[in-house]
Design a protein around this motif. Structure first.
Motif, mmCIF file in Angstrom:
data_model
loop_
_atom_site.group_PDB
_atom_site.id
_atom_site.type_symbol
_atom_site.label_atom_id
_atom_site.label_comp_id
_atom_site.label_asym_id
_atom_site.label_seq_id
_atom_site.Cartn_x
_atom_site.Cartn_y
_atom_site.Cartn_z
ATOM 1 N N GLU A 8 -5.540 -48.904 10.194
ATOM 2 C CA GLU A 8 -6.089 -47.752 10.909
ATOM 3 C C GLU A 8 -5.981 -47.883 12.418
ATOM 4 N N LYS A 9 -5.983 -49.110 12.916
ATOM 5 C CA LYS A 9 -5.876 -49.292 14.379
ATOM 6 C C LYS A 9 -4.549 -48.773 14.910
ATOM 7 N N ASP A 10 -3.524 -48.742 14.054
ATOM 8 C CA ASP A 10 -2.211 -48.247 14.455
ATOM 9 C C ASP A 10 -2.030 -46.760 14.160
ATOM 10 N N TYR A 11 -2.973 -46.184 13.429
ATOM 11 C CA TYR A 11 -2.845 -44.788 12.995
ATOM 12 C C TYR A 11 -4.119 -44.018 13.357
ATOM 13 N N PRO A 12 -4.185 -43.532 14.593
ATOM 14 C CA PRO A 12 -5.400 -42.855 15.060
ATOM 15 C C PRO A 12 -5.660 -41.513 14.385
ATOM 16 N N TYR A 13 -4.637 -40.912 13.814
ATOM 17 C CA TYR A 13 -4.805 -39.611 13.151
ATOM 18 C C TYR A 13 -4.738 -39.830 11.643
ATOM 19 N N ARG A 14 -5.823 -39.453 10.964
ATOM 20 C CA ARG A 14 -5.900 -39.736 9.530
ATOM 21 C C ARG A 14 -6.496 -38.546 8.782
ATOM 22 N N VAL A 15 -5.971 -38.335 7.571
ATOM 23 C CA VAL A 15 -6.517 -37.299 6.686
ATOM 24 C C VAL A 15 -6.840 -37.978 5.362
ATOM 25 N N PRO A 16 -8.093 -38.407 5.162
ATOM 26 C CA PRO A 16 -8.448 -39.085 3.919
ATOM 27 C C PRO A 16 -8.917 -38.095 2.846
ATOM 28 N N VAL A 17 -8.349 -38.227 1.654
ATOM 29 C CA VAL A 17 -8.813 -37.442 0.498
ATOM 30 C C VAL A 17 -8.954 -38.412 -0.678
ATOM 31 N N PRO A 18 -9.961 -39.293 -0.616
ATOM 32 C CA PRO A 18 -10.107 -40.284 -1.693
ATOM 33 C C PRO A 18 -10.682 -39.646 -2.962
ATOM 34 N N LEU A 19 -9.984 -39.807 -4.062
ATOM 35 C CA LEU A 19 -10.440 -39.292 -5.353
ATOM 36 C C LEU A 19 -10.179 -40.350 -6.418
ATOM 37 N N ASP A 20 -11.001 -40.342 -7.459
ATOM 38 C CA ASP A 20 -10.822 -41.326 -8.532
ATOM 39 C C ASP A 20 -10.196 -40.707 -9.778
ATOM 40 N N ASN A 21 -9.498 -39.581 -9.604
ATOM 41 C CA ASN A 21 -8.876 -38.890 -10.740
ATOM 42 C C ASN A 21 -7.358 -39.043 -10.753
ATOM 43 N N LEU A 22 -6.833 -40.015 -9.997
ATOM 44 C CA LEU A 22 -5.397 -40.286 -9.861
ATOM 45 C C LEU A 22 -4.683 -39.284 -8.956
ATOM 46 N N TYR A 23 -5.448 -38.428 -8.260
ATOM 47 C CA TYR A 23 -4.810 -37.444 -7.377
ATOM 48 C C TYR A 23 -5.353 -37.489 -5.952
ATOM 49 N N MET B 297 -5.275 -38.699 -2.061
ATOM 50 C CA MET B 297 -4.163 -38.928 -1.134
ATOM 51 C C MET B 297 -4.713 -39.208 0.267
ATOM 52 N N HIS B 298 -3.962 -39.975 1.012
ATOM 53 C CA HIS B 298 -4.321 -40.303 2.397
ATOM 54 C C HIS B 298 -3.087 -40.147 3.269
ATOM 55 N N LEU B 299 -3.267 -39.503 4.399
ATOM 56 C CA LEU B 299 -2.192 -39.376 5.381
ATOM 57 C C LEU B 299 -2.607 -40.116 6.640
ATOM 58 N N TYR B 300 -1.773 -41.060 7.069
ATOM 59 C CA TYR B 300 -1.999 -41.830 8.286
ATOM 60 C C TYR B 300 -0.880 -41.472 9.259
ATOM 61 N N SER B 301 -1.225 -41.216 10.515
ATOM 62 C CA SER B 301 -0.215 -40.774 11.474
ATOM 63 C C SER B 301 -0.412 -41.414 12.841
#
Length: 378
Positions: free
Chosen positions: A148-163, A165-169
């Motif tokens: 995360e220190k290298d990716y200040p822009y993040r979109v976390p969508v943690p789910l436990d249903n196998l779907y 997703m996380h976007l690190y930018s």
């Protein structure tokens, strides 16, 4: 040698079975193993030729039909080999402009996989501008906190249903939305990435359900979600990238229709397959993880990364944008029939999603009525 004819008939049957215009998983599944079907058919063809027996009518029919089946399979898979014309140009060394480049890493991690360090090592080695992880839950989110220190822009969508997703930018993200297009269980990320040059790029991160007996009984929602995004993209006059695990192969009817509707290009065409699934079975692999892009992007680099403990290999792609590429790269031609087919598939998906939502609502209401669920007060 009757078994040679049986293998031939099996290849013929699978080939023509895949042509049936239906969405059930047991039909659409024939889209996936075209390379394996082709290899099996070629073996059967050789054995038919060397079979030391008189050529009777049955053998001639099987032989002729097998050739037709193999020709069709070749038509579907040959575009993803070096003998085909490249759909996306290669950026030459003298054209390289780092401020107009974007590097992407896409990885379906497989939720139960606990070899977090393997993916982290690949991220730290390649230092991509964007990292998209799929099937990531809260445990994976915690494990990936080291990047995360290298990716200040993040979109976390943690789910436990196998779907999940996380976007690190590393690049700035604007107008970010997490959408549940056709299902409350299946997220997608829609955002604008700002390149180092200041140019905005529309980004869509997708992971629809696959047609299978354990996931979705048919491909209706998967196809509709992809085509809805494609329908939205066709009206954009901006740079665009679609990436993710689409749970569909590059040569399927839906994926090719998506390309024609959206106008996006596939850098694998004219190069190689980049088969990402199944990572543990070399003889049974096909391309499920994709990166499509608008005509202003050309290819700098593309590779499948090493095994990270998942059933998918990660994919690493570097693209560069420029007006010169837009001038020499053509979109796939869209026909009126394509537009009609896409709209019909979208409407069918919307209707199916509404029907499923109503069924869930009715089931909950019936549970309350039967007293199996008690409404909670505020």
């Amino acid at each position: 040698m009757i078994w040679v004819e049986l293998i031939s008939v099996f290849v013929i049957w699978l080939t023509f079975w895949s042509l049936i215009p239906r969405d059930e998983w047991w039909i659409r599944g024939a889209d996936f193993p075209r390379l394996q079907i082709l290899a099996l058919g070629l073996i059967a063809l050789v054995l038919l030729l060397v079979w030391d027996q008189p050529w009777d009518l049955r053998r001639e029919i099987v032989f002729t039909t097998l050739i037709a089946a193999l020709a069709y399979q070749l038509k579907m898979v040959l575009p993803y080999t070096f003998i085909w014309k490249k759909q996306v140009k290669k950026v030459h060394k003298h054209q390289l402009k780092p401020d107009k480049q974007i590097s992407l890493l896409v990885s379906n991690v497989l939720t139960p996989n606990d070899k977090y360090h393997l993916l982290v090592e690949q991220i730290q080695k390649h230092q991509p501008d964007l990292v998209l992880t799929l099937e990531t839950d809260f445990i994976w989110q915690k494990a990936l906190a080291v990047i995360e220190k290298d990716y200040p822009y993040r979109v976390p969508v943690p789910l436990d249903n196998l779907y999940g997703m996380h976007l690190y930018s590393k690049l700035e993200l604007k107008d970010t939305e997490v959408k549940f297009i056709l299902s409350d269980e299946i997220p997608s990320i829609h955002t604008t990435v700002i390149l180092r040059s200041g140019q905005p790029v529309q980004l869509y991160c997708l992971h629809p359900k696959p047609p299978s007996p354990t996931e979705a009984k048919d491909s209706t929602l998967r196809d509709a979600e992809l085509l809805m995004v494609g329908d939205q993209i066709k009206d954009l006059d901006e740079s665009c990238i679609v990436m993710g695990d689409l749970n569909d192969v590059a040569w399927s009817r839906t994926t090719r229709l998506f390309q024609r509707i959206s106008g996006l290009l596939d850098p694998r065409v004219g190069r190689r397959y980049i088969n990402t699934f199944h990572a543990d079975y070399p003889m049974f692999r096909w391309s499920l993880d994709h990166v499509f892009h608008s005509t202003d992007f050309a290819l700098v680099h593309m590779e499948r990364l090493p095994h990270v403990g998942s059933d998918h290999f990660p994919v690493y792609v570097v693209l560069q944008t420029g007006r010169i590429f837009e001038q020499v790269q053509d979109k796939l031609e869209q026909t009126d029939a394509d537009e009609q087919e896409a709209q019909e598939a979208i409407q069918e998906g919307i209707q199916k999603a509404e029907k499923e939502e109503k069924l869930v609502t009715d089931e909950i209401a019936q549970d309350y009525k039967n007293g199996t669920k008690v409404p909670q007060g505020n």
